[in-house]
Design an enzyme around this catalytic site. Sequence first.
Site, PDB file in Angstrom:
ATOM      1  N   TRP A 183       0.832  -1.207   0.000  1.00  0.00           N
ATOM      2  CA  TRP A 183       0.000   0.000   0.000  1.00  0.00           C
ATOM      3  C   TRP A 183       0.861   1.248   0.000  1.00  0.00           C
ATOM      4  CZ3 TRP A 183      -4.231  -1.314  -1.953  1.00  0.00           C
ATOM      5  CH2 TRP A 183      -4.895  -2.484  -1.588  1.00  0.00           C
ATOM      6  N   ASP A 219      -1.539   6.567   6.188  1.00  0.00           N
ATOM      7  CA  ASP A 219      -2.632   5.664   5.833  1.00  0.00           C
ATOM      8  C   ASP A 219      -2.864   4.773   7.053  1.00  0.00           C
ATOM      9  OD1 ASP A 219      -4.226   3.602   4.910  1.00  0.00           O
ATOM     10  OD2 ASP A 219      -3.007   3.155   3.134  1.00  0.00           O
ATOM     11  N   LYS A 232     -11.994  -1.887   6.793  1.00  0.00           N
ATOM     12  CA  LYS A 232     -11.145  -2.737   7.620  1.00  0.00           C
ATOM     13  C   LYS A 232     -11.648  -2.742   9.062  1.00  0.00           C
ATOM     14  CE  LYS A 232      -8.828  -3.146   3.886  1.00  0.00           C
ATOM     15  NZ  LYS A 232      -7.663  -2.434   3.420  1.00  0.00           N
TER      16      LYS A 232
END
Length: 361
Positions: free
Chosen positions: A101, A171, A195
């Site tokens: 990511w 993030d 999530k």
Amino acid sequence: MSRVYNFSAGPAVLPEEVLREAADEMMDYRGSGMSVMEMSHRSKMFESIIGQAEEDLRELMNIPSNYKVLFLQGGASQQFAMVPMNLFKNRVGDYIITGQWAKKAWQEASMYGTANAIASSADKTFSYIPDVSDLPVSENADYVYICENNTIYGTKYKTLPNTKGKDLVADISSCILSEPVDVTKYGLLFAGAQKNVGPAGVVIVIIREDLIRDEVLPGTPTMLRYKTHADNNSLYNTPPAYGIYICGKVFQWVKKRGGLQAMKEYNEKKAAVLYDYLDQSCLFKGTVEKKDRSLMNVPFITGDSDMDALFVKEAKAQGLENLKGHRTVGGMRASIYNAMPMEGVEKLVAFMKEFEEKHGK
Ligand SMILES: *Cc1c(COP(=O)(O)O)cnc(C)c1O
């Protein structure tokens, strides 16, 4: 009705209380005669839903008043572009590459300027967090970027990088609300909801006000400017209304459970059950350096891909679902987000023991 223990990395398990409440309110939200899904985002009722959600998130994360909270669309991945488009002044961003990511964010930023990889743990397949105490931060960097919890590899920053005065962008998709956070240490935080917070389709952005600028990169679409959404309290256009409503319910649920300190303590207990077992197992092995272990995502392997596949298959038959590791990593991964109860982790470990007795040498 039968529910499984869902160890998916995302979209992931949600609290049963939240799902039940949403089901109860499906046909008639509090006397409105309609579902929140059918409701105008300009209505008083929806204004109160989004307002309450923001208020609860502010309280949970102790978000200072000089930070805006935005509920946007496009997932976490859209932030990989929005961050540089809005924050680039010198068109320089420093990125710490701790997994896919972070790497994707770095690659995206390089389309708009200079994206420097100032540290990386690629040398050991992202199984650790590099030393971030004295990084070669660029003098003209507009920000330093991290992915704080690496969902795929199961690592988590235990200390934030020394950014040498630059704004930190993080993030936090897979660790938001899992433990207390000091928002003042960041310029911008963002998290895809699916999530640890709610349904896919919502991304939460927490941004310090001075970073919301008129002067963004030329060509930045209206919808990709933080200012557009900040000026309109996330109601510039139709927001992901139903998703925000569910996020709001999860915020309430976290508050009822005692807030982020209580979540942290519960998450530590849950993770310890699994890590303690892994540390003494002769069959299963954790893949991450102990000091950098995530409380949320726990990858492990047997070292034999056929055995891994057998484990995933047999676990599924026991109602332990989605334990297959990320397609790029293999092995197994148990995601044990806030909404995963201790019983789920205990059942997983009990099954791992059973499996080890049967198949271990
Ligand atoms: C899942 C995830 C993403 C991608 O989220 P999308 O909403 O699918 O774009 C980005 N970063 C992290 C840390 C993630 O866990």
